[in-house]
Write a protein that holds these residues in place. Structure first.
Motif: not given
Length: 88
Positions: A79-87
């Motif tokens: 989830m953390k990686l997904k958030e970073q990627h979307s940013e």
């Protein structure tokens, strides 16, 4: 300002008018050449930036996939990686 104008006029009086006109024409050619070179360099820079952006985007995508594959066990990291990627 007046002193500067007077000095320029004195310098100009010591040269024939045709010499001054030729000098101005030469400067104009040089300016146009520099403007053209500047335009070409700007275009080249934009192309390089676009290529670098594409490369970095692909790199980020691959790193994201690699991290996703290696962290299948931990959903919080995913989830953390997904958030970073979307940013990005």
């Amino acid at each position: 300002y007046q002193e500067e104008i007077q000095e320029l006029n004195e310098v100009a009086r010591h040269r024939p008018r045709s010499t001054l006109v030729m000098g101005i024409q030469q400067e104009n050619r040089q300016i146009r050449e520099l403007q053209q070179e500047n335009k070409e360099l700007r275009t080249s820079l934009e192309e390089h930036q676009s290529a670098l952006e594409l490369i970095m985007s692909k790199y980020r995508e691959q790193m994201f996939r690699l991290l996703m594959a290696s962290k299948k066990d931990d959903p919080s990291i995913i989830m953390k990686l997904k958030e970073q990627h979307s940013e990005v």
